[in-house]
Design a protein around this motif. Structure first.
Motif, PDB file in Angstrom:
ATOM      1  N   UNK A 212     -84.131 -14.346  40.540  1.00 13.19           N
ATOM      2  CA  UNK A 212     -83.935 -12.983  41.085  1.00 13.19           C
ATOM      3  C   UNK A 212     -85.622 -12.849  41.779  1.00 13.19           C
ATOM      4  N   UNK A 213     -85.706 -11.809  42.445  1.00 10.09           N
ATOM      5  CA  UNK A 213     -86.872 -11.506  43.224  1.00 10.09           C
ATOM      6  C   UNK A 213     -88.194 -11.108  42.116  1.00 10.09           C
ATOM      7  N   UNK A 214     -87.877 -10.505  41.042  1.00  8.92           N
ATOM      8  CA  UNK A 214     -88.963 -10.480  40.007  1.00  8.92           C
ATOM      9  C   UNK A 214     -89.375 -11.737  39.695  1.00  8.92           C
ATOM     10  N   UNK A 215     -88.523 -12.500  39.217  1.00 10.66           N
ATOM     11  CA  UNK A 215     -88.888 -14.111  38.852  1.00 10.66           C
ATOM     12  C   UNK A 215     -89.823 -14.691  39.759  1.00 10.66           C
ATOM     13  N   UNK A 216     -89.463 -14.370  41.088  1.00  7.73           N
ATOM     14  CA  UNK A 216     -90.330 -15.135  42.359  1.00  7.73           C
ATOM     15  C   UNK A 216     -91.418 -14.201  42.454  1.00  7.73           C
ATOM     16  N   UNK A 217     -91.536 -13.133  42.255  1.00  7.12           N
ATOM     17  CA  UNK A 217     -92.603 -12.076  42.331  1.00  7.12           C
ATOM     18  C   UNK A 217     -92.386 -12.040  44.131  1.00  7.12           C
ATOM     19  N   UNK A 228     -83.832   1.467  48.569  1.00  4.96           N
ATOM     20  CA  UNK A 228     -82.366   1.887  48.605  1.00  4.96           C
ATOM     21  C   UNK A 228     -81.779   2.778  47.291  1.00  4.96           C
ATOM     22  N   UNK A 229     -82.825   3.007  46.544  1.00  8.04           N
ATOM     23  CA  UNK A 229     -82.187   3.406  45.030  1.00  8.04           C
ATOM     24  C   UNK A 229     -82.644   4.885  45.035  1.00  8.04           C
ATOM     25  N   UNK A 230     -82.104   5.522  44.148  1.00  9.80           N
ATOM     26  CA  UNK A 230     -82.324   6.713  43.725  1.00  9.80           C
ATOM     27  C   UNK A 230     -83.778   6.843  42.941  1.00  9.80           C
ATOM     28  N   UNK A 231     -84.267   8.073  42.628  1.00  7.79           N
ATOM     29  CA  UNK A 231     -85.371   8.024  41.892  1.00  7.79           C
ATOM     30  C   UNK A 231     -85.496   7.395  40.352  1.00  7.79           C
ATOM     31  N   UNK A 232     -84.164   7.917  39.837  1.00  8.70           N
ATOM     32  CA  UNK A 232     -84.231   7.299  38.324  1.00  8.70           C
ATOM     33  C   UNK A 232     -83.839   5.702  38.298  1.00  8.70           C
ATOM     34  N   UNK A 233     -82.770   5.365  39.362  1.00 11.21           N
ATOM     35  CA  UNK A 233     -82.671   4.011  39.755  1.00 11.21           C
ATOM     36  C   UNK A 233     -84.061   3.101  39.815  1.00 11.21           C
ATOM     37  N   UNK A 234     -84.891   3.783  40.661  1.00 16.80           N
ATOM     38  CA  UNK A 234     -86.329   3.291  40.812  1.00 16.80           C
ATOM     39  C   UNK A 234     -86.906   2.954  39.769  1.00 16.80           C
ATOM     40  N   UNK A 235     -86.958   3.990  38.881  1.00 15.65           N
ATOM     41  CA  UNK A 235     -87.824   3.884  37.513  1.00 15.65           C
ATOM     42  C   UNK A 235     -87.250   2.566  36.780  1.00 15.65           C
ATOM     43  N   UNK A 236     -85.695   2.527  36.708  1.00 16.45           N
ATOM     44  CA  UNK A 236     -85.305   1.507  35.705  1.00 16.45           C
ATOM     45  C   UNK A 236     -85.521   0.067  36.480  1.00 16.45           C
ATOM     46  N   UNK A 237     -85.353   0.053  37.733  1.00 16.01           N
ATOM     47  CA  UNK A 237     -85.571  -1.066  38.572  1.00 16.01           C
ATOM     48  C   UNK A 237     -87.134  -1.595  38.260  1.00 16.01           C
ATOM     49  N   UNK A 238     -88.007  -0.736  38.361  1.00 18.77           N
ATOM     50  CA  UNK A 238     -89.555  -0.894  38.465  1.00 18.77           C
ATOM     51  C   UNK A 238     -89.830  -1.616  37.016  1.00 18.77           C
ATOM     52  N   UNK A 240     -87.911  -3.046  34.581  1.00 20.03           N
ATOM     53  CA  UNK A 240     -87.196  -4.269  34.419  1.00 20.03           C
ATOM     54  C   UNK A 240     -88.059  -5.324  35.337  1.00 20.03           C
ATOM     55  N   UNK A 241     -88.277  -4.922  36.303  1.00 17.98           N
ATOM     56  CA  UNK A 241     -89.252  -5.959  37.398  1.00 17.98           C
ATOM     57  C   UNK A 241     -90.624  -6.286  36.718  1.00 17.98           C
ATOM     58  N   UNK A 242     -91.155  -5.248  36.456  1.00 15.61           N
ATOM     59  CA  UNK A 242     -92.523  -5.396  35.822  1.00 15.61           C
ATOM     60  C   UNK A 242     -92.321  -6.281  34.491  1.00 15.61           C
ATOM     61  N   UNK A 243     -91.311  -6.191  33.842  1.00 15.45           N
ATOM     62  CA  UNK A 243     -91.074  -6.872  32.563  1.00 15.45           C
ATOM     63  C   UNK A 243     -90.987  -8.313  32.787  1.00 15.45           C
ATOM     64  N   UNK A 244     -89.935  -8.389  33.879  1.00 15.43           N
ATOM     65  CA  UNK A 244     -89.724 -10.086  34.142  1.00 15.43           C
ATOM     66  C   UNK A 244     -91.022 -10.683  34.758  1.00 15.43           C
ATOM     67  N   UNK A 245     -91.632 -10.021  35.546  1.00 13.07           N
ATOM     68  CA  UNK A 245     -92.882 -10.396  36.071  1.00 13.07           C
ATOM     69  C   UNK A 245     -93.958 -10.888  34.988  1.00 13.07           C
TER      70      UNK A 245
END
Length: 250
Positions: A212-217, A228-238, A240-245
Motif C-alpha cells: 500500500x501507499x504507506x509502505x511505499x511512502x 476524500x475522507x471525513x475529519x474522523x476518517x482522516x485522523x484514523x488514516x493518518x 495508521x499511515x504513520x504507524x506503517x511508515x
C-alpha cells in the motif's frame, strides 16, 4: 466422563451448549442463567436453573458471563468441582470460589446466529495444578483440536493483540463499507482482497505482507486519499499511515 455445568446465556455460552449437548464422551448436565427465559428452550434437553444454589455436582463449571460478573458468580459456587471462566482479559485470580480454579478461553469471535468450526478455534487453558489442566485439555479435545497452555499474564497480552487483529480490523471494514455505500459501490468488491490479506499472513509475517501507499511512502497518493475522507476518517488514516511508515519503531 466429564460432567459439565455452564453458567451463562450469551454468545460463548450458547455455542458451548450447542457443541456439548450431543457429546457422549462429555456430559452437559446443567445450564444456569440469571434470566431463566433465556434458556427455557433448553429445558427438554438439559437441566436448567436460575438459582445458583441449586447447581448440580459436576467436574467442571464453565462461567461464560460478562467480565464484570465473573467474581460475583464464582463466589457463589460452593461445590467441589473445577471452576473456570472463558474471558480473555480476566486473571485466574479473579475467580472467587474457595476451591479449584482454571481458565477455558476460546480465542474466537462469537455471534449467536453464526456457526463456528470448533476444530479451528484455539483453546487457551490454565489451571492451578497439572491434574486440573489435564482435565481441561481432555474437555477441549472433546470439542476441538487446537490446545495452548497460556498463563494469565500471557493471556491478557494475547487478548489485546486479538482486539487489534479482530475488533479494530472489523471497525476498519465498517469505515470501508461506509465509504463504498456513500459512493454507491458494492462492498462485496472488496471481499477477495480481504480474504487474500487474511490468507497471506499464514505464510508471511504481517510486516512482510504489508503493501500500500504507506509502505511505499507514496505521499501523493496519501494526500489524495486524505482529501476524500471525513475529519474522523482522516485522523484514523493518518495514525495508521504513520504507524506503517515507522514500522518497527512502534
Amino acid at each position: 466422563m466429564i460432567k459439565v455445568v455452564i453458567l451463562g446465556a450469551g454468545n460463548v455460552a450458547s455455542h458451548l451448549i450447542d457443541i456439548l449437548l450431543p457429546k457422549t464422551d462429555t456430559q452437559l448436565i446443567q445450564v444456569y442463567a440469571r434470566d431463566i427465559t433465556k434458556i427455557t428452550h433448553l429445558k427438554n434437553h438439559v437441566s436448567i436453573t436460575n438459582n445458583i444454589e441449586l447447581l448440580k455436582e459436576a467436574d467442571i463449571y464453565i462461567i461464560a458471563v460478562s467480565d464484570n460478573a465473573i467474581g460475583t458468580i464464582s463466589s457463589k459456587i460452593k461445590t467441589k468441582g473445577l471452576v473456570v471462566h472463558t474471558s480473555g482479559s480476566v486473571s485466574i485470580n479473579s475467580l472467587n470460589n474457595s476451591g479449584r480454579k482454571g481458565i477455558f478461553y476460546l480465542l474466537q469471535s462469537f455471534s449467536k446466529d453464526k456457526k463456528v468450526d470448533f476444530d479451528t478455534i484455539p483453546f487457551c487453558l490454565e489451571a492451578e495444578n497439572k491434574d486440573d489442566l489435564k482435565t481441561l485439555e481432555t474437555l477441549a479435545l472433546s470439542i476441538g483440536k487446537k490446545i495452548y497452555f497460556i498463563n494469565s499474564e500471557q493471556r491478557k497480552h494475547l487478548h489485546v493483540a486479538a482486539v487489534f487483529v479482530n475488533n479494530f480490523v472489523n471497525h476498519l471494514y465498517t469505515i470501508g463499507n461506509d465509504i463504498c455505500s456513500k459512493y454507491d459501490v458494492p462492498f462485496e468488491v472488496l471481499y477477495p482482497l480481504i480474504k487474500e490479506t487474511a490468507l497471506k499472513i499464514q505464510s508471511l509475517s504481517p510486516e512482510d505482507a504489508q503493501t500500500g501507499p504507506a509502505k511505499r511512502n507514496d505521499t501523493k497518493t496519501i494526500k489524495n486519499h486524505l482529501d476524500l475522507l471525513t475529519n474522523k476518517q482522516q485522523e484514523i488514516y493518518t495514525i495508521l499511515t504513520e504507524s506503517i511508515i515507522n514500522g518497527k519503531k512502534l
